[in-house]
Design an enzyme around this catalytic site. Structure first.
Site, PDB file in Angstrom:
ATOM      1  N   LYS A 189      37.457  40.010  40.442  1.00 37.01           N
ATOM      2  CA  LYS A 189      36.323  40.870  40.746  1.00 37.01           C
ATOM      3  C   LYS A 189      36.249  41.794  39.184  1.00 37.01           C
ATOM      4  O   LYS A 189      35.066  42.126  39.034  1.00 37.01           O
ATOM      5  CB  LYS A 189      36.712  41.835  41.664  1.00 37.01           C
ATOM      6  N   ASP A 242      36.826  45.199  47.359  1.00 33.13           N
ATOM      7  CA  ASP A 242      37.145  45.494  45.777  1.00 33.13           C
ATOM      8  C   ASP A 242      36.159  45.079  44.760  1.00 33.13           C
ATOM      9  O   ASP A 242      35.739  45.813  43.887  1.00 33.13           O
ATOM     10  CB  ASP A 242      38.367  44.731  45.426  1.00 33.13           C
ATOM     11  N   THR A 246      34.256  48.040  42.241  1.00 37.94           N
ATOM     12  CA  THR A 246      34.532  47.707  40.742  1.00 37.94           C
ATOM     13  C   THR A 246      33.089  47.581  40.285  1.00 37.94           C
ATOM     14  O   THR A 246      32.969  47.982  39.061  1.00 37.94           O
ATOM     15  CB  THR A 246      35.482  46.470  40.784  1.00 37.94           C
TER      16      THR A 246
END
Length: 336
Positions: A189, A242, A246
């Site tokens: 990610k 996530d 992010t």
């Protein structure tokens, strides 16, 4: 009282140290830098988290033996590129009864191993190793804003132990046996977030960001499943969750580094400007190597590598992605 030693005095390690103090643990923070330890002792503050003063109960040391010998739990919070070297340093002082928790996100480029795989290789016994991961910026955790993460381990007992250790009214912890899925999602990610930052730096809008997140999770999921992970994990907190935070947050150092690259900075200059570890840069090459190893098509990862390592401009990358060969969104086409 559970004794926890946090190995690494970066923002995330320090945030979790504060959380564990609030959970009535005895916490010691280790750094290899004696000057950093002295500054933390003297001021009770860190330039990484300037908004808080650390609890007076928090202990600090630059002695790795002291940190390891006194602990029930070792919390590994060093940058991914330092994980193997640090694990080798603590190897002589680790006891079989200790739980090892890693909160680092990244893939080792030379071996293509995840953080837990490195720790298992160096320290042995994967059942006492746990991965703690999810959409969790340090700045929000120390501000007591609600955060939800996942504790992953091959051992249910270890995962539940870590769940009980960290969980409180503002920090919720789920458990999972899918360590591979968690770690692949956590590492990759950051690479996609670099691309999202480049898009922001170029002045593109929400449409482009949404496309990068959506196609990015497809790339990550395909690789994670090929490596033995579960699709359900990548649809959860350590995958989609996530990735969203992010790619979108003002706290995301990976997004900010990408933003500066989108504005024309080199990768090196962008990392200097961010002035914190940008894990996506370190994981990008490893991600591309894994894609080649498992024969997974990962065009966003490929293009991020071109910007970082091959001096390709961010605008060329975007239009390169937009003008790829036409294809269906689904792998199997069913027309009525």
């Amino acid at each position: 009282m559970t004794k926890v030693s946090v190995i690494g005095a970066g923002s995330w390690g320090m945030a979790l140290a504060v959380l564990l103090i609030k959970n009535k643990c005895e916490v010691t923070v280790w750094s290899y830098r004696q000057d950093q330890i002295e500054e933390l002792k003297k001021t009770g503050k860190s330039d990484k988290l300037p908004e808080i003063t650390f609890p007076k109960e928090l202990l600090f040391t630059a002695d790795i033996k002291e940190a390891c010998n006194s602990a029930d739990v070792i919390l590994m919070a060093v940058p991914s590129k330092a994980t193997r070297n640090t694990a080798e340093k603590i190897q002589a002082y680790i006891k079989p009864s200790q739980i090892i928790v890693t909160v680092t996100k990244g893939i080792e480029e030379s071996t293509l191993k995840t953080q837990s795989q490195i720790l298992t290789e160096v320290l042995g016994d994967e059942d006492r190793i746990c991965v703690l991961s999810g959409p969790s910026h340090a700045e929000e955790v120390v501000s007591l804003k609600p955060t939800v993460v996942v504790a992953g381990s091959t051992s249910k007992d270890t995962a539940e132990y870590v769940q009980n250790l960290f969980m409180n009214k503002y920090f919720r912890v789920y458990t999972s046996p899918d360590v591979v899925g968690i770690e692949v999602g956590a590492a990759l990610k950051n690479v996609i977030a670099l691309a999202a930052g480049m898009s922001d730096g170029l002045g593109f809008g929400d449409n482009a960001k949404a496309a990068l997140i959506t196609r990015g999770i497809k790339e990550i999921s395909a690789l994670a499943v090929a490596m033995g992970g579960s699709p359900e994990t990548l649809a959860g907190l350590t995958g989609v969750g996530d990735l969203i935070v992010t790619c979108s947050s003002v706290h995301s150092r990976n997004r900010m580094a990408g933003y500066y690259m989108g504005q024309g900075m080199s990768a090196d200059d962008a990392m200097k400007k961010v002035a914190m570890v940008v894990e996506g840069v370190h994981s990008a090459k490893a991600a591309l190597k894994l894609a080649n190893k498992y024969q997974i098509e990962m065009p966003i990862v490929e293009q991020v590598n071109d910007v970082i390592f091959n001096n390709k401009s961010a605008i060329d990358v975007v239009y390169g992605l937009m003008t790829r060969e036409k294809k269906s969104e689904l792998n199997v086409e069913e027309w009525n």
